[in-house]
Write an enzyme that holds these catalytic residues in place. Structure first.
Site, PDB file in Angstrom:
ATOM      1  N   SER A 469       0.815  -1.210   0.000  1.00 36.03           N
ATOM      2  CA  SER A 469       0.000   0.000   0.000  1.00 36.03           C
ATOM      3  C   SER A 469       0.861   1.277   0.000  1.00 36.03           C
ATOM      4  O   SER A 469       1.516   1.575  -0.979  1.00 36.03           O
ATOM      5  CB  SER A 469      -0.961  -0.045   1.194  1.00 36.03           C
ATOM      6  OG  SER A 469      -2.013   0.858   1.043  1.00 36.03           O
ATOM      7  N   ASP A 480      10.380   5.640  -9.972  1.00 38.11           N
ATOM      8  CA  ASP A 480      10.010   6.372 -11.187  1.00 38.11           C
ATOM      9  C   ASP A 480      10.823   7.650 -11.356  1.00 38.11           C
ATOM     10  O   ASP A 480      11.175   8.036 -12.477  1.00 38.11           O
ATOM     11  CB  ASP A 480       8.517   6.698 -11.185  1.00 38.11           C
ATOM     12  CG  ASP A 480       7.643   5.459 -11.381  1.00 38.11           C
ATOM     13  OD1 ASP A 480       8.200   4.418 -11.800  1.00 38.11           O
ATOM     14  OD2 ASP A 480       6.437   5.528 -11.113  1.00 38.11           O
ATOM     15  N   LYS A 494      -0.744  -4.336  -3.337  1.00 36.10           N
ATOM     16  CA  LYS A 494      -2.068  -3.792  -2.994  1.00 36.10           C
ATOM     17  C   LYS A 494      -2.147  -2.348  -3.481  1.00 36.10           C
ATOM     18  O   LYS A 494      -1.574  -1.445  -2.881  1.00 36.10           O
ATOM     19  CB  LYS A 494      -2.336  -3.845  -1.494  1.00 36.10           C
ATOM     20  CG  LYS A 494      -3.742  -3.337  -1.150  1.00 36.10           C
ATOM     21  CD  LYS A 494      -3.976  -3.299   0.354  1.00 36.10           C
ATOM     22  CE  LYS A 494      -5.401  -2.817   0.664  1.00 36.10           C
ATOM     23  NZ  LYS A 494      -5.654  -1.434   0.233  1.00 36.10           N
TER      24      LYS A 494
END
Length: 689
Positions: A469, A480, A494
């Site tokens: 999460s 990224d 998740k």
């Protein structure tokens, strides 16, 4: 309009037990089973649940015949997941209802569900009564029969066609229970006494069944047929949910969930009593609970909690601060056929300081990086105030002249989204951190816009399969932006957002309250557009893992939402991590791991796990099981003494005498520290170049 079953639904089915000599008689009679009928509030609650799930769930599903079939199948599975109670003829009879569950839920007329549940109560009563009949204190079971096995995983087995076939299955089940007690040092009279109490306790639980049990099972069959994180909470569990959110309960600090007949540890509260034992993991099953410390005057026998309601198990586990509770655990890594482990926990309140992030300076005492300083920040959860805490820890580490920082997110199940965004903002100037889509094409981008970077030095993020999460949001953003090197295992996967809603309304005047629901309303997406759902975050530098990403985490959850992607957000990567650099670092890591004796142990454990993971049975031969236990202890002692030898210390004869230096080893963190030093050395070389 569909045709409902024309025959009447009887709740007083004639019930005949097999004629058997009862070695230990049941303390309860089948006539004591309650006559369960839906309560007044359940019709309204069913309609409200159906309305929420069909209108507001991320999937926007239609409650039709296809979904009705799934709900019926899951309802039966929740009542008898291991095919040990119902007969094939029962299942065939229930097939006529498979297209009626949708109308039943829409109309709130739940007679069919109550009929099936009542049948299950009677089948369970019959089975436990039969189990008692096998317990003769004067006739010990034979644990020497060659090739004798208990098949504990019957999920893919066929339904038994006769009571005689079920008797054979249950004979092996009782023998398995008895053998586990014998391995724990009990003699046969003690074994029969313990199992007699256990099975009579199971009968007692059946006589205490309530209407809400039926409703809760049905609603969760509905919820879990939609997705893995949608659920219904009974009024009692809904109240506990709010208490847990506010940390108002004293206990062991674990989030528990009902999974068929088992109580499963879903997550550990960071810094809580259970977490501090270092003996429990998510997905471990609790099968027994005993009060008091082992050997103390107030120590009680274990109470078998298989088949118990979740709220009753929680009530048994929680208790006053400072008192001890013992749990019998089936480890997730061993499967249901493993030998139960006993974990003793001293109850306590979960203090904020225990849950807080902590920093430590690691200084290797040998090897090429001897004497160098690496900062390690352990982030156990994304609690309110985390970002400010880490900001302070970073300032402290800078004062100690660390060369780089590792953020350890292993076992971090998530928490506040705002803190994931805030933590990301400490390491980047500004920009988007995560995208959230509500399923209707509406996308909201959450950003860090303070324009300030609090730490711009070399950064490594350590993750494992229990990092989920909010942890995945932070790790994905760091990856990224090419701001940090991600090291470890593939994360949980998740990537969904849930909302909690009460079913109660202001002007409800029912005698009993309604429960609440939790349902999925949105999905998280990385700034590059990919979802963290299912795939999680794949590390740049991979360390040895027991299971592949497809065998763990969200990927194995029933009805999990699929992976997909949306448009990329506008962001500017820092380009501090390059693909060429990652390739070189992975090669160096692999070479180190091949020579590291600690990873040799891990590889051996992985090989053992892979050999055993698809096994569905356990031996019922005492000598074989004793040999397995001896070999396990011998292997542990051998490894401890090999470590002591490497440390130049004397060997020990028992594990109890082993010093902490030889047992508290963290090869994953040690290797990550080596990776981090390699990474910053490469970065320095590139800067000079």
């Amino acid at each position: 309009m569909k045709q409902w079953a024309t025959k009447p639904l009887s709740f007083a089915v004639a019930f005949l037990l097999p004629v058997v000599a009862l070695a230990i008689p049941p303390k309860y009679d089948v006539q004591q089973l309650p006559s369960l009928q839906q309560e007044e509030q359940h019709e309204v609650a069913s309609k409200r649940v159906t309305s929420f799930f069909t209108r507001y769930h991320f999937n926007h599903m239609e409650l039709n015949n296809a979904l009705s079939e799934k709900i019926e199948a899951r309802y039966i599975k929740m009542l008898d997941y291991n095919k040990m109670f119902f007969l094939a003829e029962d299942i065939k009879k229930y097939e006529e209802y498979r297209h009626l569950f949708d109308e039943m839920l829409n109309n709130g007329e739940l007679d069919i569900a109550y009929q099936i549940y009542t049948d299950n109560l009677e089948r369970r009563f019959e089975r436990y009564t039969y189990a008692l009949s096998l317990l003769d204190p004067k006739k010990p079971m034979d644990f020497t029969e060659a090739n004798d096995k208990y098949y504990y995983d019957r999920e893919d087995a066929k339904w038994a066609t006769s009571k005689e076939e079920l008797n054979e299955i249950w004979h092996d089940r009782v023998k398995y229970d008895a053998l586990n007690l014998k391995l724990a040092g009990k003699d046969w009279p003690e074994i029969t006494e313990t199992l007699g109490k256990r099975y009579n306790s199971a009968l007692h639980r059946l006589t205490q069944s309530e209407s809400e049990d039926v409703f809760q099972t049905l609603m969760n069959a509905f919820a879990r047929s939609i997705d893995a994180h949608t659920s219904y909470l009974s009024p009692r569990n809904a109240e506990r949910f709010q208490q847990d959110m506010n940390l108002q309960l004293e206990g062991i600090g674990a989030v528990l969930q009902a999974e068929y007949d088992y109580t499963v540890i879903r997550s550990l509260v960071p810094g809580g009593p259970a977490d501090k034992t270092d003996k429990l993991d998510p997905e471990d099953k609790i099968i027994g609970v005993a009060q008091g410390a082992a050997g103390s005057d107030d120590a009680e026998d274990f109470v078998d909690v298989i088949g118990w309601r979740l709220d009753d198990v929680v009530d048994l586990i929680k208790g006053p601060k400072g008192t001890a509770v013992r749990l019998q655990i089936l480890k997730s890594s061993q499967g249901a056929g493993g030998t139960p482990k006993v974990v003793e926990i001293v109850r306590d309140t979960v203090k904020l300081e225990d849950r807080a992030a902590k920093a430590e300076v690691k200084i290797p005492d040998s090897g090429p990086n001897k004497g160098r300083k690496m900062g390690v920040i352990d982030v156990p959860g994304f609690y309110n105030g985390l970002t400010e805490d880490v900001k302070g820890l970073l300032a402290d580490l800078k004062k100690q002249d660390v060369e780089g920082v590792i953020v350890d997110l292993r076992g971090n199940g998530g928490g506040a989204l705002t803190e994931a965004i805030g933590l990301t903002g400490l390491f980047i100037d500004k920009g988007p951190v995560v995208q959230v889509s509500d399923g209707r094409g509406r996308v909201e981008v959450s950003r860090d816009d303070d324009g300030e970077t609090y730490y711009d030095g070399p950064l490594v993020v350590l993750v494992n399969r229990y990092s989920a999460s909010a942890s995945e949001i932070f790790a994905a953003a760091m990856q990224d932006y090419q701001r940090a090197l991600i090291v470890g295992e593939n994360t949980f996967g998740k990537g969904s957002v849930q909302q909690h809603r009460s079913l109660n309304r202001r002007f409800d005047f029912f005698e009993n309250p309604l429960g609440s629901i939790q349902y999925t309303i949105a999905k998280f997406y990385r700034v590059d557009g990919g979802s963290t759902q299912i795939k999680g975050v794949e590390p740049d530098i991979k360390l040895p893992a027991f299971v592949s990403p497809s065998e763990t985490g969200e990927a194995v959850e029933d009805n999990a939402l699929p992976w997909d992607q949306i448009a990329q957000a506008e962001f500017k990567p820092t380009k501090q991590v390059s693909k060429a650099e990652v390739k070189k670092l992975q090669k160096d890591t692999n070479l180190r791991i091949e020579k590291d004796p600690e990873f040799k142990y891990i590889f051996a454990d992985i090989d053992e796990y892979q050999r055993e993971k698809d096994k569905t049975w356990v031996s019922l031969v005492l000598a074989e099981r004793e040999q397995e236990q001896k070999e396990e202890q011998r292997q542990k002692l051998k490894r401890v003494n090999e470590r002591l030898q490497r440390l130049g210390m004397e060997p020990v004869k028992t594990l109890e005498n082993a010093p902490e230096k030889a047992t508290d080893i963290d090869p994953y963190l040690n290797e990550t520290i080596s990776v981090a030093f390699d990474y910053l050395d490469d970065t320095k070389e590139q800067s000079r170049g």
